[in-house]
Design an enzyme around this catalytic site. Structure first.
Site, PDB file in Angstrom:
ATOM      1  N   GLY A  13       0.756  -1.139  -0.054  1.00  0.00           N
ATOM      2  CA  GLY A  13      -0.068  -0.067  -0.009  1.00  0.00           C
ATOM      3  C   GLY A  13       0.835   1.193   0.103  1.00  0.00           C
ATOM      4  N   MET A  92      -4.233  -6.970  -6.851  1.00  0.00           N
ATOM      5  CA  MET A  92      -3.836  -7.876  -7.703  1.00  0.00           C
ATOM      6  C   MET A  92      -4.742  -9.022  -8.121  1.00  0.00           C
ATOM      7  SD  MET A  92      -0.713  -6.667  -8.075  1.00  0.00           S
ATOM      8  CE  MET A  92       0.434  -8.091  -8.682  1.00  0.00           C
ATOM      9  N   ARG A  93      -5.911  -8.344  -8.617  1.00  0.00           N
ATOM     10  CA  ARG A  93      -7.023  -9.290  -9.077  1.00  0.00           C
ATOM     11  C   ARG A  93      -7.422  -8.846 -10.433  1.00  0.00           C
ATOM     12  NH1 ARG A  93      -8.442 -13.948  -7.064  1.00  0.00           N
ATOM     13  NH2 ARG A  93     -10.538 -13.662  -7.317  1.00  0.00           N
ATOM     14  N   LEU A  95     -10.227  -7.766 -12.789  1.00  0.00           N
ATOM     15  CA  LEU A  95     -11.580  -7.390 -12.610  1.00  0.00           C
ATOM     16  C   LEU A  95     -12.533  -7.866 -13.799  1.00  0.00           C
ATOM     17  CD1 LEU A  95     -11.386  -3.742 -11.397  1.00  0.00           C
ATOM     18  CD2 LEU A  95     -11.683  -5.712 -10.073  1.00  0.00           C
ATOM     19  N   ASN A 109      -6.166   3.062 -12.478  1.00  0.00           N
ATOM     20  CA  ASN A 109      -5.291   2.012 -12.021  1.00  0.00           C
ATOM     21  C   ASN A 109      -3.632   2.610 -12.442  1.00  0.00           C
ATOM     22  OD1 ASN A 109      -3.890  -0.716 -11.555  1.00  0.00           O
ATOM     23  ND2 ASN A 109      -3.505  -0.763 -13.627  1.00  0.00           N
ATOM     24  N   HIS A 111       0.156   1.645 -13.162  1.00  0.00           N
ATOM     25  CA  HIS A 111       0.884   0.337 -13.780  1.00  0.00           C
ATOM     26  C   HIS A 111       2.307   0.930 -13.843  1.00  0.00           C
ATOM     27  CE1 HIS A 111       1.624  -3.008 -16.161  1.00  0.00           C
ATOM     28  NE2 HIS A 111       2.316  -2.462 -16.895  1.00  0.00           N
ATOM     29  N   GLU A 176       5.819   6.933  -9.173  1.00  0.00           N
ATOM     30  CA  GLU A 176       4.648   6.501  -8.744  1.00  0.00           C
ATOM     31  C   GLU A 176       3.844   7.314  -7.736  1.00  0.00           C
ATOM     32  OE1 GLU A 176       3.601   2.190  -8.520  1.00  0.00           O
ATOM     33  OE2 GLU A 176       5.475   1.966  -9.543  1.00  0.00           O
TER      34      GLU A 176
HETATM   35  C1  GRF Z   1       3.203  -0.802  -7.779  1.00  0.00           C
HETATM   36  O1  GRF Z   1       4.192  -0.807  -8.523  1.00  0.00           O
HETATM   37  C2  GRF Z   1       2.257  -0.426  -8.790  1.00  0.00           C
HETATM   38  O2  GRF Z   1       2.279   0.289  -9.792  1.00  0.00           O
HETATM   39  C3  GRF Z   1       1.699  -1.810  -9.221  1.00  0.00           C
HETATM   40  O3  GRF Z   1       1.702  -2.726  -7.881  1.00  0.00           O
HETATM   41  C4  GRF Z   1       2.594  -1.862  -7.018  1.00  0.00           C
HETATM   42  C5  GRF Z   1       1.958  -1.739  -5.789  1.00  0.00           C
HETATM   43  O4  GRF Z   1       2.816  -1.271  -4.891  1.00  0.00           O
HETATM   44  N1  GRF Z   1       0.456  -2.020  -9.738  1.00  0.00           N
HETATM   45  P1  GRF Z   1       2.224  -0.389  -3.488  1.00  0.00           P
HETATM   46  O5  GRF Z   1       1.421  -1.651  -3.014  1.00  0.00           O
HETATM   47  O6  GRF Z   1       1.590   0.479  -3.921  1.00  0.00           O
HETATM   48  O7  GRF Z   1       3.192  -0.295  -2.594  1.00  0.00           O
END
Ligand code: GRF
Length: 195
Positions: A13, A92-93, A95, A109, A111, A176
Site C-alpha cells: 500500500g 492484484m485481481r 476485474l 489504475n 501500472h 509512482e
Molecule cells: C506498484 O508498483 C504499482 O504500480 C503496481 O503494484 C505496485 C503496488 O505497490 N500496480 P504498493 O502496494 O502501492 O506499494
C-alpha cells in the site's frame, strides 16, 4: 465538493499512502473515504486505519471461484460509502466486466511501465531485458482490456547501465508516489460538477 475516493489494494500500500498524504491538503479535490483489500493481511489496511480511514477486507478466497459474488460484495461496500472514484493501487485481481463497467470513466489504475510498453507483470525485468533507455509509470482509466485504458498521466525515469530490477523498480516507485495524486487530481477536476 471533494470527490469521494476508494482505494483498492492487495499488499503493502505505498501508493495508497501517497494518495492519503496528498488528500490531507485542504486544496486537494478528493478525499479518501475507504480502503478495500482482497487480502485480510494486506499491510496497507493497518496504515489506512491509523490514518482514520475505514479499511475493509473482502477476502476473495471466501468466494471460491465465484468472481461475480466477490465483486458484488465489493460493489456493495463501495456504494455504502458513496464512493465516486475508485483507485486501484497494487490490487492484484483481474476485474470482471461487471465492476469495470460499473466504474467506467471513474476507475484508475497505476501500472509500473510506460504503457503501451510492457503491460502485465514483471515490467522492470522486461524493460531491462529489452534494453530501453527510459522506463516509468502510467496512471490510466480501467477498461476491460488489461492495462490498455486511456492514459491520464505518465512519469519517466532513465534506465542506468548499472540498474538491476531493485534499483529500477525503486526509481519508478518514487515517481509512482508523485504521479498517482497528480492523476487523481486530473480526474477529479475533469469530473467537475458532474454527478
Ligand atoms: C506498484 O508498483 C504499482 O504500480 C503496481 O503494484 C505496485 C503496488 O505497490 N500496480 P504498493 O502496494 O502501492 O506499494
Amino acid at each position: 465538493m471533494k470527490r469521494r475516493v476508494a482505494i483498492l489494494i492487495s499488499g503493502r500500500g505505498s501508493n495508497m499512502r501517497a494518495l492519503l498524504e496528498a488528500a490531507r491538503d485542504p486544496e486537494f479535490p478528493a478525499e479518501i473515504v475507504l480502503v478495500l483489500s482482497n487480502r485480510p493481511d494486506a499491510a496497507g489496511l493497518d496504515l489506512a486505519r491509523a490514518n482514520g480511514v475505514p479499511a475493509v477486507a473482502i477476502d476473495h478466497r471466501a468466494f471460491g471461484r465465484d468472481r461475480a459474488a466477490h465483486e458484488a460484495a465489493i460493489q456493495q461496500v463501495l456504494l455504502e460509502h458513496r464512493v465516486e472514484i475508485v483507485c486501484l493501487a497494487g490490487y492484484m485481481r483481474l476485474l470482471t466486466p461487471f465492476l469495470v463497467q460499473a466504474w467506467a470513466g471513474r476507475m484508475l489504475n497505476i501500472h509500473p511501465s510506460l504503457l503501451p510498453e510492457f503491460p502485465g507483470v514483471d515490467t522492470h525485468a522486461r524493460a531491462l531485458a529489452a534494453g530501453v533507455a527510459e522506463h516509468g509509470c502510467t496512471v490510466h482509466l480501467v477498461t476491460e482490456e488489461m492495462d490498455a485504458g486511456p492514459i491520464i498521466a505518465q512519469a519517466r525515469v532513465p534506465v542506468l547501465p548499472s540498474d538491476d530490477e531493485d534499483t529500477l523498480s525503486a526509481r519508478v516507485l518514487a515517481q509512482e508516489h508523485a504521479l498517482y495524486p497528480k492523476a487523481l487530481k486530473i480526474l477529479s477536476d475533469r469530473l467537475g460538477s458532474q454527478t
